[in-house]
Design a protein around this motif. Structure first.
Motif, short mmCIF file in Angstrom:
data_model
loop_
_atom_site.label_atom_id
_atom_site.label_comp_id
_atom_site.label_asym_id
_atom_site.label_seq_id
_atom_site.Cartn_x
_atom_site.Cartn_y
_atom_site.Cartn_z
N PHE A 49 54.42 73.92 -27.02
CA PHE A 49 55.26 74.78 -27.84
C PHE A 49 54.58 74.97 -29.20
O PHE A 49 54.04 74.02 -29.77
CB PHE A 49 56.63 74.13 -28.02
CG PHE A 49 57.64 75.07 -28.62
CD1 PHE A 49 58.29 76.02 -27.84
CD2 PHE A 49 57.94 75.01 -29.99
CE1 PHE A 49 59.22 76.89 -28.39
CE2 PHE A 49 58.86 75.88 -30.54
CZ PHE A 49 59.51 76.83 -29.74
N PRO A 50 54.55 76.21 -29.75
CA PRO A 50 53.87 76.44 -31.03
C PRO A 50 54.35 75.50 -32.12
O PRO A 50 55.56 75.28 -32.29
CB PRO A 50 54.23 77.89 -31.36
CG PRO A 50 54.52 78.52 -30.03
CD PRO A 50 55.15 77.44 -29.20
N ASN A 51 53.41 74.96 -32.86
CA ASN A 51 53.71 74.05 -33.96
C ASN A 51 54.08 74.88 -35.19
O ASN A 51 53.28 75.70 -35.66
CB ASN A 51 52.49 73.18 -34.27
CG ASN A 51 52.78 72.12 -35.30
OD1 ASN A 51 53.55 72.33 -36.23
ND2 ASN A 51 52.14 70.96 -35.14
N GLU B 258 51.46 74.90 -37.96
CA GLU B 258 50.28 75.71 -37.67
C GLU B 258 50.58 77.20 -37.80
O GLU B 258 49.73 77.98 -38.25
CB GLU B 258 49.77 75.41 -36.26
CG GLU B 258 49.23 73.99 -36.12
CD GLU B 258 48.81 73.68 -34.68
OE1 GLU B 258 49.11 74.53 -33.80
OE2 GLU B 258 48.22 72.62 -34.45
N LEU B 259 51.79 77.62 -37.43
CA LEU B 259 52.16 79.02 -37.60
C LEU B 259 52.18 79.41 -39.08
O LEU B 259 51.72 80.50 -39.45
CB LEU B 259 53.55 79.26 -36.99
CG LEU B 259 53.63 79.37 -35.47
CD1 LEU B 259 55.08 79.49 -35.02
CD2 LEU B 259 52.83 80.58 -34.99
N LEU B 260 52.69 78.52 -39.91
CA LEU B 260 52.72 78.81 -41.35
C LEU B 260 51.32 78.96 -41.92
O LEU B 260 51.07 79.77 -42.82
CB LEU B 260 53.49 77.71 -42.09
CG LEU B 260 55.01 77.70 -41.90
CD1 LEU B 260 55.63 76.48 -42.55
CD2 LEU B 260 55.62 78.99 -42.48
N GLU B 261 50.35 78.17 -41.41
CA GLU B 261 48.97 78.28 -41.87
C GLU B 261 48.37 79.63 -41.52
O GLU B 261 47.54 80.17 -42.26
CB GLU B 261 48.12 77.16 -41.25
CG GLU B 261 48.47 75.78 -41.78
CD GLU B 261 47.68 74.69 -41.08
OE1 GLU B 261 46.93 75.03 -40.13
OE2 GLU B 261 47.78 73.52 -41.48
N LEU B 262 48.79 80.19 -40.39
CA LEU B 262 48.27 81.50 -39.98
C LEU B 262 48.91 82.64 -40.76
O LEU B 262 48.34 83.72 -40.89
CB LEU B 262 48.52 81.71 -38.48
CG LEU B 262 47.76 80.78 -37.53
CD1 LEU B 262 48.23 81.03 -36.09
CD2 LEU B 262 46.26 81.02 -37.62
N MET B 263 50.14 82.40 -41.23
CA MET B 263 50.89 83.47 -41.89
C MET B 263 50.62 83.49 -43.39
O MET B 263 51.51 83.32 -44.23
CB MET B 263 52.39 83.30 -41.60
CG MET B 263 52.75 83.44 -40.13
SD MET B 263 54.47 83.03 -39.77
CE MET B 263 55.32 84.31 -40.69
N GLN B 264 49.35 83.67 -43.77
CA GLN B 264 48.96 83.78 -45.16
C GLN B 264 48.78 85.27 -45.48
O GLN B 264 47.75 85.87 -45.23
CB GLN B 264 47.65 83.02 -45.39
CG GLN B 264 47.73 81.53 -45.09
CD GLN B 264 48.70 80.81 -46.02
OE1 GLN B 264 48.73 81.10 -47.22
NE2 GLN B 264 49.47 79.88 -45.48
N PHE B 265 49.83 85.86 -46.03
CA PHE B 265 49.80 87.29 -46.31
C PHE B 265 49.07 87.57 -47.62
O PHE B 265 49.21 86.84 -48.60
CB PHE B 265 51.23 87.84 -46.38
CG PHE B 265 51.97 87.77 -45.08
CD1 PHE B 265 51.67 88.65 -44.06
CD2 PHE B 265 52.94 86.80 -44.89
CE1 PHE B 265 52.36 88.58 -42.85
CE2 PHE B 265 53.62 86.73 -43.69
CZ PHE B 265 53.34 87.62 -42.67
N LYS B 266 48.29 88.64 -47.62
CA LYS B 266 47.57 89.06 -48.81
C LYS B 266 48.55 89.65 -49.82
O LYS B 266 49.43 90.43 -49.46
CB LYS B 266 46.51 90.11 -48.44
CG LYS B 266 45.61 90.50 -49.59
CD LYS B 266 44.56 91.49 -49.12
CE LYS B 266 43.66 91.92 -50.27
NZ LYS B 266 42.62 92.88 -49.81
#
Length: 417
Positions: free
Chosen positions: A8-10, A13-21
Motif C-alpha cells: 500500500f502506498p506510503n 513517500e507520497l508527500l516527498e513526491l508532491m513537491q509543487f513548484k
C-alpha cells in the motif's frame, strides 16, 4: 518467474513526491524563463510583436536563401571532442579590437531597434554592459550616441557607420562617437543600395508605422506593443533628420552607391580608435584591407538582408583566416542562433562573433530582461559546448575540433551536365 511484491502506498513517500513548484506571478519573468533556446525567444517575440515589426527583424532579402544557407552552414557542423580533460572551469573571455570581452560575442548593430520594442538600444547596451560584452550602435539606430553611452557608461561601445550622400552627416557621427568614448568604428561596406526586403513591402512596413485596416487587425491581440509605442518618446534616429516611407526607400535616399576606398582613407583620418570593416565577402578584399592596415574585418553578408545568395560567412571563414589571419583580427556574423555556432566560428579561426537577430528576439520577447535572457542562453551554450569538447579556453579551440560538412559544393568549371 517471481511476482512483483506490492504494498500500500506510503503516505510519507507520497508527500516527498508532491513537491509543487512555487508559482511565479510575474508574467514576463515566467515567459522568459520558459525560453531555453533563441528559437524559443523567437516564438515568444512572434506572438508579442506586430507582423510588420517582427518580419522586419526576422526577414531577409528576396527569397531569403542567403539567411537559410547561413543557418544551415552552422547546422552542418560536426564537432570532434577530446576526452578525459578537466573542464570544471572554463574561461570564455577574449581580447578583441584592443580590449576585452567576457564572452566571444557582442551585440551587432541593428537599425530602427525601438520599433521592435520601445526599450531598443538602451536595453541592448545595458545588457551588454552587465554581461561584459561590447554593444554596437547603428547609424540607423533609434537611440542617440550619447544615450547609449549613458546606458553603458563603463562598458565597450562600438559605432557602425554608413557613409551617406551627405558626407557631413557621416563625419559628424564619427566625431560624436569619438567624443563619447566609443572605442571601435565599424565601417559598413555592403550597403551601396538597399536589398529587396520583400516582407517589408508586402506588410507595407514604413518608418514611422502607419495605421491601416490590416495593422489595426494585427494589433488587436497585441495591444501592449501599440501602448508602448504610443506612450513613449518619439523615435530618435542617430542620423536621419526626416522619416517616411519603407526601410528600403529610406536607405536608398541616404546611402551613396559611389563610396570607394577613398572614403576608407577619409574615415581612417577622422577616427582615433580601432577601425573595422564590416561586410567583407571575399578573400581578395580581405587581403587588400589587411594590406591597408585596418584593425579588423567582419565577414558578413548583412544577415542575408542585402545581396541574397551572397557567400556564407562561415563557409568563407577558413580561407580568409589562412590568407590574413596573422595580419588582422577577423570577426563573423550572420546565422548565429546557438552558442555552439559561436564556438564553431572561434574554432575555425574567428576572433569574435556578433549577434543581431538573436538579441532582437530577446528584446521583442521581454525588453531588457529578454536581452539578458538571450545573452545568458548563448553564454550557457558556449560554456557547455566547450566543456563537451573538453577545452578550457577559447585559445584551445582549433580547426581540428570542427568539420564543415559539405552540402553546397561549387560545380567544377567545364564539367559535363
Amino acid at each position: 518467474m517471481s511476482a512483483v511484491t506490492r504494498q500500500f502506498p506510503n503516505p510519507v513517500e507520497l508527500l516527498e513526491l508532491m513537491q509543487f513548484k512555487r508559482p511565479d506571478f510575474n508574467g514576463r519573468r515566467r515567459r522568459l524563463n520558459s525560453a531555453l533556446t533563441i528559437a524559443d525567444l523567437r516564438d515568444i517575440a512572434k506572438r508579442r510583436t506586430p507582423a510588420a515589426a517582427f518580419d522586419y527583424t526576422d526577414g531577409a532579402a528576396d527569397s531569403e536563401e542567403g539567411l537559410a544557407r547561413a543557418r544551415q552552414a552552422f547546422a552542418d557542423v560536426e564537432f570532434h571532442p577530446s576526452i578525459l580533460r578537466d573542464v570544471s572551469h572554463v574561461d570564455t573571455s577574449c581580447q578583441i579590437f584592443g580590449g576585452s570581452s567576457a564572452l566571444p560575442f557582442g551585440i551587432a548593430p541593428t537599425g530602427f531597434t525601438r520599433l521592435m520594442q520601445t526599450e531598443g538600444e538602451i536595453a541592448g547596451a545595458g545588457a551588454a554592459g552587465a554581461a561584459g560584452i561590447p554593444f554596437t550602435l547603428s547609424t540607423l539606430g533609434t537611440s542617440s550616441i550619447e544615450s547609449v553611452k549613458a546606458a553603458n557608461p563603463h562598458g565597450r561601445n562600438w559605432f557602425q557607420l554608413y557613409v551617406m550622400k551627405q558626407r557631413e552627416i557621416s563625419y559628424a557621427l564619427v566625431e560624436r562617437a569619438a567624443a563619447a568614448g566609443f572605442d571601435t568604428l565599424f565601417f559598413t561596406v555592403d550597403t551601396p543600395v538597399a536589398g529587396a526586403r520583400l516582407r517589408d513591402k508586402r506588410n507595407g512596413f514604413s518608418i514611422p508605422p502607419q495605421l491601416s485596416v490590416s495593422t489595426i487587425i494585427d494589433a488587436l491581440p497585441r495591444p501592449w506593443w501599440w501602448w508602448d509605442f504610443l506612450t513613449t518618446p518619439k523615435l530618435e534616429f542617430a542620423s536621419l533628420s526626416a522619416t517616411g516611407g519603407t526601410v528600403g526607400e529610406l536607405l536608398n535616399s541616404a546611402m551613396d552607391p559611389s563610396i570607394s576606398f577613398d572614403d576608407l582613407a577619409e574615415i581612417r583620418a577622422l577616427w582615433p580608435g580601432k577601425l573595422v570593416i564590416k561586410g567583407v565577402q571575399n578573400v581578395e578584399d580581405s587581403r587588400r584591407l589587411a594590406d591597408l592596415g585596418v584593425d579588423g574585418i567582419v565577414l558578413s553578408n548583412h544577415g542575408g538582408r542585402q545581396l541574397d545568395r551572397a557567400p556564407v560567412p562561415f563557409h568563407l571563414l577558413p580561407d580568409v583566416v589562412r590568407e590574413v589571419g596573422a595580419d588582422t583580427e577577423i570577426a563573423i556574423d550572420t546565422g548565429i542562433m546557438n552558442g555552439a555556432d559561436i564556438v564553431a566560428s572561434i574554432a575555425q579561426g574567428a576572433k569574435f562573433t556578433l549577434i543581431g537577430r538573436a538579441y532582437l528576439y530577446g528584446l521583442m520577447a521581454g525588453g531588457r530582461e529578454g536581452v539578458d535572457r538571450a545573452i545568458q542562453i548563448l553564454a550557457d551554450q558556449v560554456v557547455r559546448t566547450m566543456q563537451l569538447l573538453q577545452v578550457t579556453s577559447l585559445a584551445e579551440l582549433t580547426p581540428a575540433h570542427v568539420t564543415q560538412l559539405e552540402r553546397l559544393v561549387p560545380r567544377r568549371v567545364g564539367a559535363r551536365v
